[in-house]
Design an enzyme around this catalytic site. Sequence first.
Site, short mmCIF file in Angstrom:
data_model
loop_
_atom_site.label_atom_id
_atom_site.label_comp_id
_atom_site.label_asym_id
_atom_site.label_seq_id
_atom_site.Cartn_x
_atom_site.Cartn_y
_atom_site.Cartn_z
N GLY A 224 0.84 -1.19 0.00
CA GLY A 224 0.00 0.00 0.00
C GLY A 224 0.87 1.24 0.00
O GLY A 224 2.07 1.18 0.29
N GLN B 58 2.76 9.96 1.88
CA GLN B 58 4.05 9.27 1.89
C GLN B 58 4.93 9.67 0.71
O GLN B 58 6.14 9.44 0.72
CB GLN B 58 3.84 7.74 1.88
CG GLN B 58 3.17 7.23 3.15
CD GLN B 58 2.98 5.74 3.12
OE1 GLN B 58 2.03 5.24 2.56
NE2 GLN B 58 3.91 4.99 3.71
N CYS C 102 5.74 -0.22 7.68
CA CYS C 102 5.35 1.02 7.01
C CYS C 102 6.51 1.46 6.12
O CYS C 102 7.65 1.51 6.59
CB CYS C 102 5.03 2.10 8.04
SG CYS C 102 4.50 3.66 7.30
N LEU C 103 6.20 1.79 4.89
CA LEU C 103 7.27 2.22 3.97
C LEU C 103 7.89 3.54 4.42
O LEU C 103 8.99 3.88 3.98
CB LEU C 103 6.70 2.34 2.55
CG LEU C 103 6.16 1.04 1.95
CD1 LEU C 103 5.62 1.27 0.54
CD2 LEU C 103 7.22 -0.05 1.93
N HIS D 223 -4.71 0.96 7.45
CA HIS D 223 -3.38 1.59 7.59
C HIS D 223 -3.27 2.79 6.64
O HIS D 223 -2.76 3.86 7.02
CB HIS D 223 -2.32 0.52 7.27
CG HIS D 223 -0.90 0.95 7.35
ND1 HIS D 223 0.00 0.46 8.28
CD2 HIS D 223 -0.17 1.83 6.59
CE1 HIS D 223 1.19 1.01 8.10
NE2 HIS D 223 1.12 1.85 7.07
N GLU D 224 -3.79 2.63 5.42
CA GLU D 224 -3.69 3.74 4.44
C GLU D 224 -4.63 4.88 4.81
O GLU D 224 -4.27 6.06 4.68
CB GLU D 224 -3.98 3.22 3.02
CG GLU D 224 -3.07 2.10 2.53
CD GLU D 224 -1.59 2.36 2.76
OE1 GLU D 224 -1.16 3.52 2.71
OE2 GLU D 224 -0.85 1.38 2.99
N HIS E 178 -3.04 6.92 7.33
CA HIS E 178 -2.07 7.85 6.74
C HIS E 178 -2.78 9.13 6.26
O HIS E 178 -2.25 10.24 6.41
CB HIS E 178 -1.37 7.23 5.53
CG HIS E 178 -0.13 6.45 5.85
ND1 HIS E 178 0.96 7.01 6.48
CD2 HIS E 178 0.22 5.16 5.61
CE1 HIS E 178 1.92 6.09 6.61
NE2 HIS E 178 1.49 4.96 6.10
#
Length: 201
Positions: free
Chosen positions: A46, A51, A88-89, A130-131, A134
């Site tokens: 994702g 991000q 998490c990226l 999670h997204e 964000h």
Amino acid sequence: MAILDIRVLGDPILREQTTLVPEITDVLQTLIDDMFATMHAAEGIGLAAPQVGRSERLAVIQVDDAPLVIINPEIVSTAGRAKAEEGCLSIPEIYGSVERPERIVVRALDRNGTPFELEASGLLARCIQHEVDHLNGKLFIDYFSLLKRRSAAKDWEKEVGKYPNFIRTLEPGAPRPRKSRVRGEGSSEGAGESVDDGAER
Ligand code: K1U
Ligand code: ZN
């Protein structure tokens, strides 16, 4: 398609609210394509607009074969609870278990601006949540216990120096290193700093 830089923990944009997408434009389509390319290059499942330094309320997801775009998403119902590990990226090398609703219904626009509702469970439901977090300036580490946050903060202190100006530049084709996991609740470590990016939570 372009591989975009990823903002990491410490960049204030990760703590900002996003703005509703008012219309689907060619510029937005290019952003979506670039976000998919970036997510794949980073070996993620994702990626949300903040991000990559953008404030649009938009995320891309690919948990299985089916790519999913969620524009202006809203989680309209939830059921159950489940705990599982997340990464998490924007916080590379930090992992930890997060408890979330097991099943959700999300309402959003697809990349053509067509409204849809999707029922999701398991990893897809987790990734969507999670997204959406964000898009609301929330990160998975915010769910950690104090002890675990301190441990994660120590680990992040060792990592953050790799990202000047809180920017993670991906090298196309380079495999992502995988190593440590966040220590569990029972860890004797944890008397360090909290995972502090200056944000009020
Ligand atoms: O938004 C992101 O930072 C992407 C993130 C999404 C995500 C992973 C795991 C659970 C929920 C959401 C990632 O893709 S992290 C890398 C990854 O592929 C992964 C890490 C742990 C478990 C499963 C996948
Ligand atoms: Zn993330």
